[in-house]
Design a protein around this motif. Structure first.
Motif, mmCIF file in Angstrom:
data_model
loop_
_atom_site.group_PDB
_atom_site.id
_atom_site.type_symbol
_atom_site.label_atom_id
_atom_site.label_comp_id
_atom_site.label_asym_id
_atom_site.label_seq_id
_atom_site.Cartn_x
_atom_site.Cartn_y
_atom_site.Cartn_z
ATOM 1 N N VAL A 1 0.817 -1.211 0.000
ATOM 2 C CA VAL A 1 0.000 0.000 0.000
ATOM 3 C C VAL A 1 0.860 1.275 0.000
ATOM 4 O O VAL A 1 0.669 2.144 -0.857
ATOM 5 N N PRO A 2 1.834 1.400 0.918
ATOM 6 C CA PRO A 2 2.647 2.634 0.867
ATOM 7 C C PRO A 2 3.439 2.775 -0.435
ATOM 8 O O PRO A 2 3.497 3.869 -0.996
ATOM 9 N N MET A 3 4.023 1.673 -0.912
ATOM 10 C CA MET A 3 4.814 1.762 -2.136
ATOM 11 C C MET A 3 3.940 2.091 -3.341
ATOM 12 O O MET A 3 4.388 2.669 -4.319
ATOM 13 N N SER B 1 -0.841 13.420 3.283
ATOM 14 C CA SER B 1 -0.811 12.587 4.475
ATOM 15 C C SER B 1 -0.781 11.093 4.152
ATOM 16 O O SER B 1 -0.571 10.287 5.047
ATOM 17 N N TRP B 2 -1.046 10.713 2.894
ATOM 18 C CA TRP B 2 -1.061 9.264 2.665
ATOM 19 C C TRP B 2 -0.297 8.800 1.426
ATOM 20 O O TRP B 2 -0.176 7.609 1.175
ATOM 21 N N VAL B 3 0.231 9.721 0.644
ATOM 22 C CA VAL B 3 0.988 9.291 -0.535
ATOM 23 C C VAL B 3 2.477 9.387 -0.227
ATOM 24 O O VAL B 3 2.950 10.413 0.243
ATOM 25 N N HIS B 4 3.197 8.292 -0.469
ATOM 26 C CA HIS B 4 4.637 8.280 -0.189
ATOM 27 C C HIS B 4 5.393 8.039 -1.473
ATOM 28 O O HIS B 4 5.036 7.162 -2.241
ATOM 29 N N SER C 1 1.150 3.859 -3.176
ATOM 30 C CA SER C 1 0.261 5.003 -2.934
ATOM 31 C C SER C 1 0.306 6.072 -4.036
ATOM 32 O O SER C 1 -0.737 6.642 -4.363
ATOM 33 N N PRO C 2 1.460 6.346 -4.683
ATOM 34 C CA PRO C 2 1.405 7.327 -5.777
ATOM 35 C C PRO C 2 0.502 6.865 -6.913
ATOM 36 O O PRO C 2 -0.197 7.663 -7.530
ATOM 37 N N VAL C 3 0.525 5.545 -7.152
ATOM 38 C CA VAL C 3 -0.319 5.003 -8.238
ATOM 39 C C VAL C 3 -1.789 5.047 -7.841
ATOM 40 O O VAL C 3 -2.656 5.379 -8.647
ATOM 41 N N ILE C 4 -2.061 4.708 -6.572
ATOM 42 C CA ILE C 4 -3.451 4.777 -6.089
ATOM 43 C C ILE C 4 -3.951 6.216 -6.220
ATOM 44 O O ILE C 4 -5.054 6.465 -6.710
ATOM 45 N N PHE C 5 -3.099 7.138 -5.847
ATOM 46 C CA PHE C 5 -3.444 8.557 -5.930
ATOM 47 C C PHE C 5 -3.781 8.946 -7.373
ATOM 48 O O PHE C 5 -4.805 9.564 -7.647
ATOM 49 N N PHE C 6 -2.911 8.540 -8.289
ATOM 50 C CA PHE C 6 -3.124 8.865 -9.696
ATOM 51 C C PHE C 6 -4.465 8.302 -10.187
ATOM 52 O O PHE C 6 -5.270 9.006 -10.802
ATOM 53 N N ASN C 7 -4.710 7.019 -9.878
ATOM 54 C CA ASN C 7 -5.964 6.392 -10.301
ATOM 55 C C ASN C 7 -7.175 7.071 -9.673
ATOM 56 O O ASN C 7 -8.210 7.238 -10.316
ATOM 57 N N LEU C 8 -7.031 7.456 -8.412
ATOM 58 C CA LEU C 8 -8.146 8.071 -7.704
ATOM 59 C C LEU C 8 -8.533 9.398 -8.366
ATOM 60 O O LEU C 8 -9.709 9.652 -8.648
#
Lengths: 422, 313
Positions: free
Chosen positions: B221-223, B304-307, B225-232
């Motif tokens: 999840v932390p690794m 606070s949540w993207v690393h 998170s930038p991709v999750i952010f982008f998709n979101l």
């Protein structure tokens, strides 16, 4: 020389742009675009009349397009706004003012007697298209509202057959019997509350109308409350279809889908083989009434021309032909209702069969009781027609009380009318 | 020596820049398709709609300036506008997270080496290619209509219904399911992200005795998170603008009971059904601002949540 590429590109772009705008064909052939709404069956029938027109008028090609009612208007609105409307098209009462108010419909008045004949058209149905000195279209036909139902099923259920003069209470009782008899597999009636056209009849029964001559609302919020409370009484008694069935019209109305044994509809919506679809268990009855029958003799629709057509003469010829020519009447039969042209009406009477024969008989039955159709509704009427359904949906799904919704609807209706008056 | 070489370099660079400097037209020529597209198809209409949003334009007549009236009515005097915002927000709030969760879940499964993974990847991606197509929405509608497959299935579980699309409580769920099913695009991006996570991290964690859930929670999840952010961000923006699906499934009405009256659908109805293009233009601008605001909020929360790998915390 260095500027050449830019110049060449500019030239190429210009050529491309103009190529798109070019009107093909420099020969004598004229192509008219004619748009109708309705089923594929109706399209085939109309094609018969159009073919007769083309045979009699060599040099004019007619391209007919068909769409269901809602998509038809969605497309028409966009095409009108974009300035590429069809040359000839069908026009509904509730859209008429939206368009004439925006100067996109051709005034036929100057052409009456010269290319467009109106002498033989029933006067009752001329009112809608007539507006002062203007004539915005010829009536396609004369229609009225009717109630198709399954007489066999009603008899089985012990319900009394509807006849001229029966009341809403009679309807409630009969429909309830049918629902109980079939264990709510088939309801006695389709929920009628959300359709403004039936509300219009109800108002007319009480001596009121949807709109006044000046284009104001002709009813009060209390009238809507009364109507929706009655519809709710029917639904809660199990006489009419519940929301999910009423709302599910992809495969046809509840009557067509055999989920209901009666519903209201204009008598112009039938195909000759309609009775076959119900294995012969099919008849037409007048609507239940309160103070009076309240039914109108109305044109189902007008046939109008675009004010921006580049083929004025040919468009007028097509309109006149469709409404007045016996060959067209033979092809059209009763698909739009009784022909507006009196001579044609008598001309086709002998050859009708199936549901068309039933419609003809129904028109003969209620004919003497019919009122002359109301004037054209004002701008905003098509929006109100949709809103009437939308607001009622919360009632039919028991998400809001009839009274509350009726008053909310009325407040918005007043606003829509006010907005459209400036 | 040095001066000569500097001078010759300068001359060389001058000559090089000169080659292009003499023909700026060539550069613009190659750019012209984009410039024309941006001006004619994007910037022009946008400015026009901004102007129209302050008018009573009805598609036919000359627009009259009415100031902020459209905006005022929208915010104070249009219950259906509220309905449309509510329906859209519901759709985004339920649809996007579920869609992303599905995409991540499938991506995790596909990330395991398998001989068939190429086939699976294509199969799962396929629905996204069909994306917003009308044909798909039609199929979807028939799946969830009265006596359709969905009804028969829910009937098996003792939940008789008369068509999900005809039920105000379920109609929106049909559209949420449709967007969830189209998880292919974010899935492919997740998959690429997963491949970037160094295997050593997992190995080290395994040595320390971390179980699968702990590894997922503390490494993946932390690794990722930038991709999750982008998709979101991307899928939220897209979901706000969904039109085709709602249009087809409700037959253009947004029914039953306005539960699928998405913002874009109401906007279209105002413009092309009710002839109120001024109002529709104003709605378009409010939508743009709304999406911008939501995007800014997501960006804010990202701190606070993207690393990012190598970033100091």
């Amino acid at each position: 020389m260095k500027k050449t590429p830019v110049a060449v590109t500019a030239l190429a772009l210009t050529l491309m742009a103009t190529a798109c705008g070019g009107t093909g064909g420099s020969d004598d052939e004229t192509t008219l675009r004619f748009a109708i709404w309705g089923s594929d069956e109706r399209y085939e029938i109309v094609q018969g009349a159009v073919q007769a027109f083309m045979d009699d008028n060599p040099g004019i090609q007619v391209e007919t397009t068909v769409a269901e009612y809602d998509p038809y208007w969605q497309r028409m609105n966009t095409e009108m706004a974009g300035g590429n409307a069809p040359d000839v098209f069908l026009m509904s009462d509730r859209h008429l003012r939206e368009y004439t108010g925006r100067n996109v419909v051709m005034d036929l008045a100057p052409h009456v007697g010269e290319g467009v004949r109106t002498d033989d058209i029933t006067p009752e149905v001329m009112g809608l298209g007539t507006d002062g000195d203007h004539l915005w279209g010829l009536p396609m036909s004369q229609i009225t509202i009717t109630m198709p139902y399954n007489p066999g099923l009603w008899e089985e259920a012990g319900a009394e057959a509807p006849e001229l003069g029966w009341t809403w209470d009679d309807y409630l009782e009969a429909a309830q019997l049918v629902s109980e008899h079939t264990d709510e597999e088939i309801y006695g009636a389709s929920d009628f509350g959300g359709i403004e056209s039936w509300f219009k009849v109800y108002l007319s029964q009480k001596g009121k109308s949807l709109y006044t001559e000046d284009g104001e609302l002709g009813y009060t919020a209390d009238d809507v409350v009364e109507w929706w409370e009655m519809a709710t009484e029917f639904r809660e008694a199990g006489a009419t279809t519940p929301g999910e069935i009423t709302n599910d019209t992809t495969a046809g109305t509840p009557l067509i889908q055999r989920r209901s044994a009666s519903e209201f509809t204009p008598d112009s919506t039938f195909a000759p083989d309609q009775a076959d679809q119900f294995d012969g268990d099919f008849a037409l009855a007048p609507l239940p009434q309160s103070d009076s029958l309240g039914l109108y003799a109305e044109p189902a629709m007008l046939i109008s021309a675009s004010a921006r057509t580049s083929h004025e003469e040919e468009s007028l010829a097509l309109i006149d032909y469709i409404v007045n020519e016996p060959a067209s009447a033979e092809a059209l039969g009763m698909t739009f209702g009784l022909p507006a042209n009196q001579t044609n009406r008598e001309h086709i009477a002998g050859d009708l069969e199936g549901a068309w024969q039933q419609v003809y008989e129904y028109e003969e039955l209620v004919g003497p009781e019919l009122k002359e159709g109301p004037p054209a509704p004002p701008q905003g009427a098509s929006t109100l027609f949709d809103l009437f359904t939308t607001y009622y949906e919360d009632v039919m799904f028991d998400r809001a009380a009839p009274e509350e919704q009726a008053r909310a609807f009325y407040a918005e209706a007043e606003q829509v009318i006010a907005d459209n008056q400036d | 020596m040095t001066t000569t070489s500097t001078r010759s370099a300068a001359r060389r660079s001058r000559r090089r820049s000169g080659t292009y400097g003499d023909h700026p037209a060539t550069g613009y020529l190659f750019l012209s398709p984009w410039i024309l597209g941006a001006l004619l198809l994007f910037l022009g209409p946008m400015l026009a709609s901004l102007y129209l949003s302050f008018t009573d334009y009805d598609l036919f007549s000359t627009p009259n300036w009415i100031g902020l009236e459209n905006y005022e009515r929208m915010l104070t005097d249009d219950p259906r506008f509220g309905n449309s915002v509510l329906a859209t927000v519901r759709f985004v709030v339920f649809g996007v997270p579920i869609q992303l969760a599905a995409a991540l879940g499938v991506a995790l499964l596909l990330n395991r080496a398998s001989r068939m993974s190429g086939v699976y990847r294509s199969a799962f991606y396929a629905p996204s290619l069909l994306g917003g197509s009308v044909a798909l929405a039609l199929v979807w509608r028939s799946l969830f209509t009265a006596d359709g497959p969905a009804d028969q299935l829910s009937g098996l579980f003792g939940m008789p219904s008369r068509g999900w699309v005809n039920d105000p409580q379920l109609a929106l769920a049909v559209l949420v399911l449709l967007i969830v099913w189209q998880f292919g695009a974010p899935m492919v991006i997740f998959l690429a992200g997963l491949k970037q996570i160094p295997q050593e991290l997992y190995d080290a964690a395994a040595v320390d005795g971390a179980n699968a859930w702990q590894r997922f929670r503390s490494i993946t999840v932390p690794m990722l998170s930038p991709v999750i952010f982008f998709n979101l961000v991307l899928n939220t923006i897209n979901a706000f603008q969904v039109f085709n699906a709602a249009f087809v499934v409700s037959g253009g009405t947004g029914g039953p009971s306005d539960t699928t009256l998405f913002y874009t659908l109401y906007l279209w109805r105002k413009g092309f059904v009710e002839f109120n293009m001024g109002y529709a233009s104003a709605m378009a601008w409010v939508l743009l601002l709304g999406i911008a605001l939501v995007t800014v909020l997501i960006f804010r929360s990202a701190r606070s949540w993207v690393h990012y790998a190598g970033e100091k915390r």
